[in-house]
Write a protein that holds these residues in place. Structure first.
Motif, PDB file in Angstrom:
ATOM      1  N   LEU A 129       9.151  -8.406   9.959  1.00  0.00           N
ATOM      2  CA  LEU A 129       7.663  -7.747  10.022  1.00  0.00           C
ATOM      3  C   LEU A 129       6.783  -8.325   9.067  1.00  0.00           C
ATOM      4  O   LEU A 129       5.787  -8.807   9.203  1.00  0.00           O
ATOM      5  N   ASN A 289       6.371   4.513  20.263  1.00  0.00           N
ATOM      6  CA  ASN A 289       5.495   3.545  20.814  1.00  0.00           C
ATOM      7  C   ASN A 289       4.191   3.147  20.197  1.00  0.00           C
ATOM      8  O   ASN A 289       3.426   2.164  20.355  1.00  0.00           O
ATOM      9  N   ASP A 290       3.788   4.116  19.025  1.00  0.00           N
ATOM     10  CA  ASP A 290       2.770   3.867  18.383  1.00  0.00           C
ATOM     11  C   ASP A 290       3.193   3.721  16.817  1.00  0.00           C
ATOM     12  O   ASP A 290       3.536   4.760  16.235  1.00  0.00           O
ATOM     13  N   THR A 291       3.142   2.759  16.183  1.00  0.00           N
ATOM     14  CA  THR A 291       3.546   2.561  14.923  1.00  0.00           C
ATOM     15  C   THR A 291       2.312   2.249  13.899  1.00  0.00           C
ATOM     16  O   THR A 291       2.532   1.923  12.645  1.00  0.00           O
ATOM     17  N   SER A 292       1.065   2.622  14.397  1.00  0.00           N
ATOM     18  CA  SER A 292      -0.001   2.370  13.758  1.00  0.00           C
ATOM     19  C   SER A 292      -0.113   2.811  12.110  1.00  0.00           C
ATOM     20  O   SER A 292      -0.360   2.347  11.205  1.00  0.00           O
ATOM     21  N   ARG A 295       2.377   1.308  10.131  1.00  0.00           N
ATOM     22  CA  ARG A 295       1.893  -0.075   9.530  1.00  0.00           C
ATOM     23  C   ARG A 295       0.687   0.253   8.436  1.00  0.00           C
ATOM     24  O   ARG A 295       0.596  -0.680   7.680  1.00  0.00           O
ATOM     25  N   GLU A 310       3.017  -5.250  15.462  1.00  0.00           N
ATOM     26  CA  GLU A 310       3.816  -4.335  15.854  1.00  0.00           C
ATOM     27  C   GLU A 310       5.200  -4.845  15.280  1.00  0.00           C
ATOM     28  O   GLU A 310       5.381  -5.883  15.209  1.00  0.00           O
TER      29      GLU A 310
END
Length: 412
Positions: A129, A289-292, A295, A310
């Protein structure tokens, strides 16, 4: 006492024989420490030590063939930066040109951050990443070496030298670093650390199966791995005492009530890392499902201007086929089997102690950042529950894959 603005050159000759030379080295190091010199440049082709002590912040050897011997917590950089730097690579700040008064000032870092553990807690995913950002320089493979070798290795690596002119922050991944972080603390006074966690029972299963898969079909029995020892390649229950390693970062006062959560025989050596910041996460935070939120917090921690994508789906390890696939599949484990009851009991106790210390003490440090703390704490609370008792197979890919492969190969 040597004043900071004075330049002193010291040349010391040691006996040529092995034992005499070793004893002389110990004496020399001790004497130099007393007068404030904490780096020694050793020409491996001779019996001499040469030290150019320009001031408190600068050190340069006259020899081109040198090896650094880091002591205490000082870092230096050669005056001539066209030469390969010889200094503490894990120190995220080096000393630049002097002011008129002879004192240095901190400038751009050498290694700004490192993903240092824990193994099987998403470190490879983090490496991929972070390596995708054009604001960062991160080698695309694990880099674990002693500082002397790492120095030369990184500066020969394509893109490492250019990263400074591109204003990239430099980092690397080495999950083994967390294992001895207490003893190595003086080497990391400025570098920030990214550390991943995992439920100890799931961690053990995944790590054991990873080692088994990378073996040649022979590996130690998991039920015999209760306790410690064996080095960094051994998967032992003591390695799941994550709070032991985190405590060695020196971010909590280690009060008496804290120590009650540690084995009295394993109270870590505490050496505060005054400027190091910690980004702490659990691998489950990468599986949503949501790594916002994750991050965004990581971007802020690394002071990035552009958003991270992502996290990639990355599974490290060797791809086995044929007879070797059969052999390694047989020695992989499903930790929920009855024969591992005692193993899970020990790991559960480790997790219960670790999650309590982390939530109560470690997270209170202003140097520690966690993404979405309420969710992080909810995840850690699950460490007090045996996943096998509630049929929890989330994050247990290796056990699921074992059963699938066993069925396909007719090994049930």
């Amino acid at each position: 006492m040597i004043r900071p603005s004075e330049k002193v050159k010291i040349t010391l000759t040691t006996p040529s024989c092995g034992i005499g030379k070793a004893m002389a080295i110990v004496v020399i190091i001790s004497l130099l420490n007393l007068i404030g010199i904490h780096w020694i440049m050793f020409d491996g082709m001779s019996s001499s030590f040469s030290v150019d002590f320009v001031d408190k912040y600068y050190l340069q050897s006259a020899s081109k063939r040198v090896h650094e011997l880091p002591l205490l917590n000082h870092s230096f950089i050669p005056l001539n930066r066209s030469e390969m730097p010889v200094f503490n690579l894990f120190d995220g700040a080096y000393v630049g040109p002097t002011d008129d008064d002879g004192f240095g000032k901190l400038t751009q870092g050498v290694l700004h951050f490192a993903v240092i553990g824990f193994a099987k807690a998403g470190t490879s995913t983090l490496m991929k990443l972070l390596g995708s950002s054009d604001e960062l320089f991160v080698p695309d493979k694990e880099v674990c070496m002693v500082p002397q070798k790492l120095n030369h290795h990184l500066y020969k690596m394509p893109g490492f030298n250019e990263s400074e002119s591109l204003n990239q922050k430099r980092g690397l991944k080495c999950p083994n670093l967390i294992e001895n972080i207490g003893r190595s603390a003086p080497l990391y006074p400025h570098t920030n650390f990214i550390i991943g966690l995992r439920h100890p029972i799931k961690w053990f299963e995944s790590f054991h199966n990873f080692r088994a898969n990378n073996s040649k079909g022979r590996y130690v029995k998991a039920e015999n791995q209760i306790g410690g020892g064996g080095g960094i390649y051994a998967v032992k229950t003591n390695r799941a005492q994550f709070h032991m390693k985190l405590a060695a970062l020196g971010k909590t006062p280690m009060l008496e009530e804290e120590k009650e959560l540690f084995s009295q025989k394993m109270i870590p050596y505490i050496k505060p890392l005054s400027q190091s910041k910690i980004f702490l996460y659990d691998i489950d935070q990468l599986r949503t499902n949501d790594t916002s939120t994750f991050r965004n917090e990581l971007e802020n921690f690394l002071e990035l201007e552009k958003p991270l994508p992502e996290p990639p789906h990355f599974i490290p390890g060797k791809n086995r086929t044929g007879k070797l696939l059969v052999d390694v599949t047989k020695i992989k484990i499903d930790i929920c089997e009855e024969r591992y009851d005692e193993l899970r009991k020990v790991l559960l106790d480790n997790g219960t102690r670790a999650q309590k210390w982390i939530r109560t003490y470690f997270l209170e440090s202003e140097d520690v950042t966690v993404p979405d703390r309420p969710n992080f704490e909810r995840i850690l609370e699950k460490w007090t529950v045996d996943p096998c008792s509630v049929g929890d197979y989330e994050g247990r890919r290796s056990a699921i894959a074992k059963h699938k492969t066993m069925k396909e190969l007719g090994l049930n």
